[in-house]
Design a protein around this motif. Structure first.
Motif, PDB file in Angstrom:
ATOM      1  N   ASN A  64       0.793  -1.224   0.000  1.00  0.00           N
ATOM      2  CA  ASN A  64       0.000   0.000   0.000  1.00  0.00           C
ATOM      3  C   ASN A  64       0.832   1.284   0.000  1.00  0.00           C
ATOM      4  O   ASN A  64       0.340   2.340   0.393  1.00  0.00           O
ATOM      5  CB  ASN A  64      -0.971   0.002   1.177  1.00  0.00           C
ATOM      6  CG  ASN A  64      -0.262   0.050   2.521  1.00  0.00           C
ATOM      7  OD1 ASN A  64       0.961   0.039   2.610  1.00  0.00           O
ATOM      8  ND2 ASN A  64      -1.039   0.090   3.581  1.00  0.00           N
ATOM      9  N   THR A 106      -0.733   4.395  -1.443  1.00  0.00           N
ATOM     10  CA  THR A 106      -1.881   4.928  -0.717  1.00  0.00           C
ATOM     11  C   THR A 106      -1.446   5.940   0.347  1.00  0.00           C
ATOM     12  O   THR A 106      -2.179   6.879   0.646  1.00  0.00           O
ATOM     13  CB  THR A 106      -2.724   3.809  -0.082  1.00  0.00           C
ATOM     14  OG1 THR A 106      -1.977   3.151   0.931  1.00  0.00           O
ATOM     15  CG2 THR A 106      -3.161   2.809  -1.139  1.00  0.00           C
ATOM     16  N   ASP A 123      -6.995   2.943   0.641  1.00  0.00           N
ATOM     17  CA  ASP A 123      -6.525   1.595   0.960  1.00  0.00           C
ATOM     18  C   ASP A 123      -7.690   0.726   1.428  1.00  0.00           C
ATOM     19  O   ASP A 123      -7.580  -0.036   2.385  1.00  0.00           O
ATOM     20  CB  ASP A 123      -5.428   1.667   2.032  1.00  0.00           C
ATOM     21  CG  ASP A 123      -4.581   0.409   2.106  1.00  0.00           C
ATOM     22  OD1 ASP A 123      -4.531  -0.339   1.105  1.00  0.00           O
ATOM     23  OD2 ASP A 123      -3.974   0.177   3.154  1.00  0.00           O
TER      24      ASP A 123
END
Length: 134
Positions: free
Chosen positions: A83, A86, A121
């Motif tokens: 992630n 993000t 996310d």
């Protein structure tokens, strides 16, 4: 402080929370000058923008995915939690906004403005904190 709880549905999603923020202030904003809306997450943010046309929120989602693509060779890589982009997208939006209040306690937003929770996310269960500033 009030805590709003949200459940997002997509990885990138802007959710109009204007009504929820206003409802959190009900009956308590008479002496306040402004409200702080804060997101306690590193992969989500909050912003004020047009909420009359839902296409604006979708354009934000698409633009941020193109500006910060997932395909870059990211250094922050957690197995199963890829992630890194993000975090960058969330920082572009920021973790908080301060909105002045009118004399009647309502949000002093422009005609077309709304408050958006920005998920990057998801889908996830998220919190938003709403605090009056006196």
């Amino acid at each position: 402080m009030h805590e709003l709880r949200l459940r997002t549905e997509r990885q990138s999603q802007l959710v109009d929370i204007t009504r929820l923020v206003q409802e959190a202030l009900a009956g308590e904003s008479a002496e306040a000058a402004a409200v702080l809306v804060y997101v306690p997450h590193t992969t989500a943010g909050v912003t004020v923008n047009e909420h009359a046309d839902p296409a604006v929120a979708r354009d934000f989602e698409t633009a941020l995915e193109r500006i910060v693509p997932a395909e870059w060779p990211w250094q922050h890589v957690e197995e199963g939690e890829e992630n890194a982009p993000t975090h960058i997208r969330a920082s572009f939006m920021g973790p908080s906004v301060v909105i002045p209040l009118r004399d009647d306690g309502s949000l002093a937003l422009g005609t077309w403005q709304g408050v958006f929770f920005c998920e990057f996310d998801g889908p996830r269960q998220r919190s938003v904190y709403v605090s009056l500033l006196k």
